[in-house]
Design a protein around this motif. Structure first.
Motif, PDB file in Angstrom:
ATOM      1  N   UNK A   1      30.519 -18.664 -23.069  1.00  0.00           N
ATOM      2  CA  UNK A   1      30.341 -20.009 -23.612  1.00  0.00           C
ATOM      3  C   UNK A   1      31.645 -20.803 -23.576  1.00  0.00           C
ATOM      4  N   UNK A   2      32.770 -20.129 -23.727  1.00  0.00           N
ATOM      5  CA  UNK A   2      34.059 -20.830 -23.631  1.00  0.00           C
ATOM      6  C   UNK A   2      34.299 -21.303 -22.194  1.00  0.00           C
ATOM      7  N   UNK A   3      33.976 -20.442 -21.235  1.00  0.00           N
ATOM      8  CA  UNK A   3      34.168 -20.818 -19.826  1.00  0.00           C
ATOM      9  C   UNK A   3      33.260 -22.002 -19.490  1.00  0.00           C
ATOM     10  N   UNK A   4      32.028 -21.901 -19.920  1.00  0.00           N
ATOM     11  CA  UNK A   4      31.057 -22.967 -19.649  1.00  0.00           C
ATOM     12  C   UNK A   4      31.505 -24.272 -20.305  1.00  0.00           C
TER      13      UNK A   4
ATOM     14  N   UNK B   1      25.553 -12.504  -6.122  1.00  0.00           N
ATOM     15  CA  UNK B   1      26.056 -11.483  -7.060  1.00  0.00           C
ATOM     16  C   UNK B   1      27.522 -11.722  -7.385  1.00  0.00           C
ATOM     17  N   UNK B   2      27.904 -11.264  -8.567  1.00  0.00           N
ATOM     18  CA  UNK B   2      29.308 -11.425  -8.991  1.00  0.00           C
ATOM     19  C   UNK B   2      30.032 -10.090  -8.850  1.00  0.00           C
TER      20      UNK B   2
ATOM     21  N   UNK C   1      28.861 -12.158 -16.943  1.00  0.00           N
ATOM     22  CA  UNK C   1      28.618 -13.601 -17.120  1.00  0.00           C
ATOM     23  C   UNK C   1      27.195 -13.960 -16.703  1.00  0.00           C
ATOM     24  N   UNK C   2      26.733 -13.289 -15.654  1.00  0.00           N
ATOM     25  CA  UNK C   2      25.364 -13.537 -15.174  1.00  0.00           C
ATOM     26  C   UNK C   2      24.364 -13.010 -16.203  1.00  0.00           C
TER      27      UNK C   2
ATOM     28  N   UNK D   1      43.925 -16.609 -14.981  1.00  0.00           N
ATOM     29  CA  UNK D   1      42.626 -15.950 -15.187  1.00  0.00           C
ATOM     30  C   UNK D   1      41.546 -16.997 -15.419  1.00  0.00           C
ATOM     31  N   UNK D   2      41.886 -18.003 -16.220  1.00  0.00           N
ATOM     32  CA  UNK D   2      40.909 -19.069 -16.505  1.00  0.00           C
ATOM     33  C   UNK D   2      40.531 -19.802 -15.220  1.00  0.00           C
ATOM     34  N   UNK D   3      41.517 -20.000 -14.348  1.00  0.00           N
ATOM     35  CA  UNK D   3      41.255 -20.664 -13.061  1.00  0.00           C
ATOM     36  C   UNK D   3      40.210 -19.885 -12.274  1.00  0.00           C
ATOM     37  N   UNK D   4      40.348 -18.589 -12.256  1.00  0.00           N
ATOM     38  CA  UNK D   4      39.389 -17.726 -11.542  1.00  0.00           C
ATOM     39  C   UNK D   4      38.024 -17.765 -12.219  1.00  0.00           C
ATOM     40  N   UNK D   5      37.997 -17.778 -13.550  1.00  0.00           N
ATOM     41  CA  UNK D   5      36.727 -17.758 -14.302  1.00  0.00           C
ATOM     42  C   UNK D   5      35.944 -19.046 -14.085  1.00  0.00           C
ATOM     43  N   UNK D   6      36.672 -20.178 -14.024  1.00  0.00           N
ATOM     44  CA  UNK D   6      35.960 -21.441 -13.785  1.00  0.00           C
ATOM     45  C   UNK D   6      35.391 -21.475 -12.382  1.00  0.00           C
ATOM     46  N   UNK D   7      36.173 -20.949 -11.426  1.00  0.00           N
ATOM     47  CA  UNK D   7      35.676 -20.869 -10.036  1.00  0.00           C
ATOM     48  C   UNK D   7      34.423 -19.998 -10.002  1.00  0.00           C
ATOM     49  N   UNK D   8      34.472 -18.887 -10.743  1.00  0.00           N
ATOM     50  CA  UNK D   8      33.335 -17.956 -10.782  1.00  0.00           C
ATOM     51  C   UNK D   8      32.122 -18.639 -11.409  1.00  0.00           C
ATOM     52  N   UNK D   9      32.350 -19.358 -12.481  1.00  0.00           N
ATOM     53  CA  UNK D   9      31.245 -19.993 -13.205  1.00  0.00           C
ATOM     54  C   UNK D   9      30.578 -21.072 -12.350  1.00  0.00           C
ATOM     55  N   UNK D  10      31.388 -21.773 -11.525  1.00  0.00           N
ATOM     56  CA  UNK D  10      30.834 -22.788 -10.623  1.00  0.00           C
ATOM     57  C   UNK D  10      29.871 -22.148  -9.627  1.00  0.00           C
ATOM     58  N   UNK D  11      30.159 -20.884  -9.281  1.00  0.00           N
ATOM     59  CA  UNK D  11      29.351 -20.211  -8.250  1.00  0.00           C
ATOM     60  C   UNK D  11      28.339 -19.234  -8.859  1.00  0.00           C
TER      61      UNK D  11
END
Ligand SMILES: CC(C)(COP(=O)(O)OP(=O)(O)OC[C@H]1O[C@@H](n2cnc3c(N)ncnc32)[C@H](O)[C@@H]1OP(=O)(O)O)[C@@H](O)C(=O)NCCC(=O)NCCSC(=O)/C=C/CC(=O)O
Ligand SMILES: Cc1cc2nc3c(=O)[nH]c(=O)nc-3n(C[C@H](O)[C@H](O)[C@H](O)COP(=O)(O)OP(=O)(O)OC[C@H]3O[C@@H](n4cnc5c(N)ncnc54)[C@H](O)[C@@H]3O)c2cc1C
Length: 625
Positions: free
Chosen positions: A453-456, A416-417, A424-425, A401-411
């Motif tokens: 904030x944790x993902x960031x 749109x998410x 997150x947006x 899940x974290x792997x997906x969240x970091x990918x999401x945060x990069x984009x």
């Protein structure tokens, strides 16, 4: 003549049977139950859409707290077939599986590998001269280990193996393999199959092992809905290599429902027992109080009830999300597969770890009697802890899940998410301001901000470490504790907001009194997890000490309000005594009589003096040994 019910639930209690007798007895019961289910399937023409209902019927009605030797047939064998076999293969096998004229298992995990499935060692090498695959277990660690029902029950199984063709490895693929002769049930040539022995629980599941010594299967035994091997050995890639993982997504979705069913059992027992059990005087001279009147007992049990309702609503949301995205996948639209995988991973992890945590609390909240096997709490505890491991170890899934969240945060700024991450947006938008408030909405926002904030922070840490010369993989491993924590916070934010939104919708059609109680459960769940995660909230939001004092009073007030409805709330699960199988949780509340009735069934009470007195004790006490 015994009734069906007596046949299913009567006889010597499982706990006094040997390992072998327990298996034989569970097979006897499974045949009765699944004959009934087969009738339901025929009447309802079961397919994947209503398959989950059938499945939850299988699981929810799993008559033995130790699971069933047929479980994997329904949980994995058939769903994998539905999602990975092509039409010809479904035509050939699925009907026989649906009416149980063949019993299957799912053999992926090996002695040496469970999580890292790209490291599986079993090989399936294509031989174009005979148009067959040669299945082989090259090492002891490549033996399949764990597949449910494989020990003595299944005559077929789906095997996950590294596919080799024309000297090239194409990674893991699924194959259907006949394990035993359909008539004699003898293992087929080249196959070494057996049962893995006694486990912490689930000892009726008949988990097995299997090794292959150059076993030949037809080319058409490779499940070819996605990837294919042509007659000449040409490999045709799947549209998306991740589709082979599809069955695990489906089962993780089902497991969230399971975790609700298991927890519902445990809290039904603990709540009813806490209403029957009287212990200690709250005030001198007063009669002993129901232990449910003690606020510490309410803290253990009422939060578990709220957690059960919360996870039930999230299980439904996940199932609906799965169906929407699964339809898209069938139409070739892979866009939301990553989101579905991430959501299934974190909800499977959080629902099973919460269920395990709260079930263990229910066990201890029933004191010594909660330690009796006849209470059903030890077996339910063993069940829920197993679910933290199977279908993907919880830590590993939260990292996914974290792997997906970091990918999401990069984009985050590229467009749109998708629905489960669009918060997150919102909470990171320029100009977004937030001040903590002690309200449901305030708590949900707080958890969303913590997650963001944790993902960031994880991404910044990863970037800094890689910039300092650390490899991506080492940086990932170094901060993996924080990555797991980010996955958990993301999931908790989803669970609380889903519980609040979906329950608010449901409350509109409830009576005022019922809606009030349901609203209290939502508040209790939100406030409980706020107090549990205070560290995060103090670090990432403006929550103050004064807010915390008020939250604690709010929490205690909610426990007081919910106490009178506790038994009614668990009665609403409507689990019949035969399925609850608990001396402490039976509907009639005759706890002490049932404890004694069960004790007298112990074989050690069959005669007043056990033979060991004459063989051992007496000579010993007389100094003759
Ligand atoms: C831990 C896993 C996911 C690691 O697999 P790996 O290929 O190494 O994954 P990566 O981390 O490298 O990511 C690759 C890529 O694939 C995506 N992905 C991974 N899994 C899935 C999935 N299930 N669905 C969709 N997509 C998936 C991932 O998101 C990455 O995508 P990117 O776009 O980011 O590149 C894997 O090894 C794993 O799942 N391990 C757990 C094994 C497991 O679940 N075993 C269950 C066996 S059956 C069982 O236990 C039965 C129990 C009985 C019962 O239920 O009663
Ligand atoms: C009751 C039960 C029934 C089962 N039934 C089946 C079945 O029918 N069919 C089947 O194929 N399998 C089955 N399994 C096996 C199950 O799928 C595996 O046990 C599970 O996938 C975990 O793998 P493992 O046991 O090898 O643990 P491991 O992967 O060895 O995990 C051990 C520890 O290592 C950690 N770890 C591993 N990889 C990583 C990583 N990349 N990053 C961080 N930490 C990591 C884990 O977090 C864990 O703490 C069953 C298991 C159980 C308990």
């Amino acid at each position: 003549m015994l009734t069906k019910r007596e046949e299913l639930f009567g006889g010597t209690p499982d706990e006094y049977l040997s390992h072998k007798e327990k298996y034989e007895n569970s097979t006897r019961k499974a045949v009765i139950l699944f004959s009934l289910l087969r009738k339901i399937q025929e009447e309802n023409n079961t397919d994947l859409t209503n398959y989950r209902n059938l499945l939850s019927g299988v699981l929810g009605a799993s008559i033995s707290q130790d699971g069933s030797p047929f479980g994997l047939h329904y949980i994995m064998f058939m769903p994998v077939f539905m999602s990975q076999a092509d039409e010809e293969q479904q035509e050939r096998w699925l009907h026989r599986a649906l009416n149980c004229s063949i019993i299957g298992s799912y053999a992926q995990t090996e002695l040496g590998h469970g999580t890292f499935i790209r490291g599986l060692e079993t090989t399936a090498t294509y031989d174009p001269s005979t148009q067959e695959f040669v299945l082989h277990s090259p090492t002891l660690t490549s033996y399949k280990w764990w597949p449910g029902g494989l020990g003595n029950t299944a005559n077929y199984c789906i095997v996950i193996a590294q596919l080799y063709s024309k000297g090239e490895c194409h990674g893991i693929h699924s194959f259907i393999v006949q394990v035993r002769d359909e008539d004699t049930h003898m293992p087929l040539p080249g196959i070494k199959v057996g049962e893995i022995g006694v486990k912490m629980g689930l000892n009726a599941v008949n988990n097995g092992f299997i090794g292959f010594e150059n076993v030949r299967i037809p080319r058409t035994n490779m499940l070819m809905k996605h990837a294919k091997i042509l007659e000449d050995g040409t490999y045709v890639k799947s549209k998306n290599s991740k589709l082979i993982y599809g069955a695990m997504v489906f089962v993780r979705v089902v497991i969230v429902f399971d975790s609700v069913n298991y927890l519902a059992k445990a809290i039904t027992v603990a709540t009813r027992y806490s209403a029957v059990r009287r212990q200690s005087q709250l005030k001198e001279g007063e009669p002993e109080r129901q232990i449910l009147d003690y606020v510490t007992q309410q803290d253990k049990i009422l939060t578990a009830i709220a957690g059960c309702f919360a996870m039930k609503m999230n299980a439904r949301m996940l199932w609906d999300t799965f169906n929407v995205i699964n339809d898209q996948l069938h139409k070739g639209n892979m866009e939301r597969l990553g989101e579905l995988h991430a959501l299934a991973c974190c909800l499977k992890a959080i629902s099973t770890s919460d269920s395990s945590l709260f079930t263990a609390r229910c066990r201890v909240s029933c004191g010594g009697h909660g330690y009796m096997v006849s209470s059903t709490l030890p077996a339910t505890s063993a069940l829920t802890t197993a679910s933290c491991t199977y279908e993907g170890d919880n830590t590993v899934l939260l990292l996914q899940t974290a792997r997906f969240l970091l990918k999401t945060w990069r984009q985050i700024d590229t467009g749109p998410l998708t629905p489960t991450v669009e918060y997150l947006k919102t909470v990171s938008a320029p100009g977004f301001s937030y001040k903590w408030e002690n309200s449901i909405e305030g708590i949900i926002r707080g958890f969303q901000i913590v997650s963001m904030k944790k993902i960031s922070s994880c991404l910044n840490l990863m970037t800094a470490k890689v910039m300092s010369g650390m490899s991506q993989a080492d940086a990932w491993n170094t901060i993996s504790i924080q990555l797991v924590s980010a996955g958990e916070s993301h999931c908790r934010a989803i669970v609380i907001s889903t519980f609040h939104e979906d329950m608010s919708k449901a409350m509109r059609s409830m009576s005022a009194s019922l809606a009030e109680v349901m609203g209290q459960l939502v508040e209790l769940y939100a406030v409980y997890w706020t107090l549990e995660r205070l560290g995060d909230l103090l670090e990432y939001t403006s929550i103050s000490g004064a807010d915390v004092v008020k939250l604690r009073s709010w929490y205690e007030e909610l426990l007081r309000k919910i106490r009178p409805n506790a038994v009614g709330l668990v009665d609403a699960f409507d689990i019949i005594d035969e399925l609850l199988q608990s001396t402490l949780g039976a509907y009639d509340g005759r706890v002490y009589e049932r404890l004694m009735e069960e004790a007298l069934k112990s074989p050690l009470n069959a005669e007043p003096v056990n033979q060991s007195f004459h063989k051992y004790l007496k000579p010993f006490m007389q100094g003759k040994l």
